[in-house]
Design an enzyme around this catalytic site. Structure first.
Site, PDB file in Angstrom:
ATOM      1  CG  HIS A  12      -0.346  -0.098   2.531  1.00 17.12           C
ATOM      2  ND1 HIS A  12      -0.844  -0.883   3.542  1.00 17.12           N
ATOM      3  CD2 HIS A  12       0.746   0.506   3.046  1.00 17.12           C
ATOM      4  CE1 HIS A  12      -0.076  -0.755   4.616  1.00 17.12           C
ATOM      5  NE2 HIS A  12       0.887   0.091   4.341  1.00 17.12           N
ATOM      6  CG  HIS A  59       0.907   4.519   7.381  1.00 20.24           C
ATOM      7  ND1 HIS A  59      -0.196   3.961   6.779  1.00 20.24           N
ATOM      8  CD2 HIS A  59       1.931   3.676   7.120  1.00 20.24           C
ATOM      9  CE1 HIS A  59       0.146   2.838   6.174  1.00 20.24           C
ATOM     10  NE2 HIS A  59       1.427   2.643   6.366  1.00 20.24           N
ATOM     11  CG  HIS A 193       9.055  -1.953   3.409  1.00 22.14           C
ATOM     12  ND1 HIS A 193       8.235  -2.937   3.905  1.00 22.14           N
ATOM     13  CD2 HIS A 193       8.426  -0.790   3.702  1.00 22.14           C
ATOM     14  CE1 HIS A 193       7.159  -2.388   4.459  1.00 22.14           C
ATOM     15  NE2 HIS A 193       7.250  -1.081   4.364  1.00 22.14           N
ATOM     16  CD  GLU A 240       3.585  -1.775   6.384  1.00 22.88           C
ATOM     17  OE1 GLU A 240       3.564  -0.633   6.840  1.00 22.88           O
ATOM     18  OE2 GLU A 240       3.461  -2.011   5.172  1.00 22.88           O
TER      19      GLU A 240
HETATM   20 FE    FE Z   1       2.494   0.839   5.495  1.00 20.29          FE
END
Ligand code: FE
Length: 251
Positions: A12, A59, A193, A240
């Protein structure tokens, strides 16, 4: 009865939303990425879901460090887009399905999952980028959306096993909703990541491919992988991926 008919997983990352919103999707840099989503878009257009249960993380748009719900279930009529960084995306307001959402809350809590019920919530790129990737850029989203925000930002996030079990409980809850609805679950979030520190920019393709294989062939085994393995192998933000296990558990 409601039927859970499919699941989808995707990154996302906010830059994808910015590329779409600023008309850059056809640029050579972005083309391979958007092309990769075409089969899923076509497939979703064919099956026409009534509701998407969208597992994502906030976030710092709806929640701050003041309140950190582990699992926040959006039960509102609608959810306005908001965002950090690039600002709110020019996308339609997300329409909820309060009846199914409250049914999920009831079933899941009585099934011993401590959901936080949220009746007012802004939704950021974590939720709107997957919608854009799967449904394009319509004037209104083609289905209702129930946001399920998972805390993967502030330690401690839930375990993979907890997420996998929650997915299974969601499937049971959907199956006991009396209205005829086609329900799809999205599990979103980045694969390997890391955003900060000396390893910023880390990608581990081998880890990602192994995760995808195991998500198909041995999800219960993958659900037992501890957080530290994600962090070591795939970077601090790879955690995530536990949200993909909610989708897999639901299937
Ligand atoms: Fe994210």
């Amino acid at each position: 009865m409601a039927r859970l008919i499919a699941g989808a997983t995707t990154s996302h990352v906010p830059a994808i939303g910015a590329a779409l919103d600023n008309g850059k999707a056809n640029e050579p840099y972005w083309q391979p990425l958007f092309k990769g989503y075409e089969p899923s878009k076509k497939w979703l257009a064919e099956i026409k879901p009534d509701v998407v249960i969208l597992v994502y993380n906030d976030h710092a748009s709806a929640f701050s460090l003041e309140i950190i719900p582990t699992f926040a279930l959006g039960c509102a009529e609608s959810f306005p887009p908001a965002d950090e960084g690039w600002g709110p995306r020019p996308v339609p307001t997300v329409k909820g399905h309060p009846e199914l959402a409250w049914h999920l809350a009831e079933q899941l809590i009585l099934d011993e999952f401590d959901m936080t019920i949220v009746n007012k919530m802004d939704v950021d790129h974590g939720l709107t980028v997957p919608l854009s990737l799967m449904f394009g850029q319509p004037d209104a989203w083609p289905c209702k959306v129930i946001p399920l925000a998972v805390n993967v930002v502030q330690y401690p996030p839930p375990t993979g096993r907890r997420c996998y079990n929650l997915g299974q409980a969601i499937a049971r809850a959907v199956a006991s909703f009396p209205e005829d609805l086609k329900v799809v679950v999205f599990g979103t979030g980045g694969m390997s990541h890391q955003l900060q520190g000396p390893r910023a920019g880390l990608i581990n393709r081998d880890f990602d491919k192994a995760f995808l294989d195991r998500l198909v062939s041995d999800p219960a085994g993958q659900a037992m992988v501890p957080h530290i393995d994600y962090v070591r192998e795939a970077g601090s933000e790879a955690i995530e991926l536990v949200m993909w296990l909610v989708m897999r558990g639901a299937l």
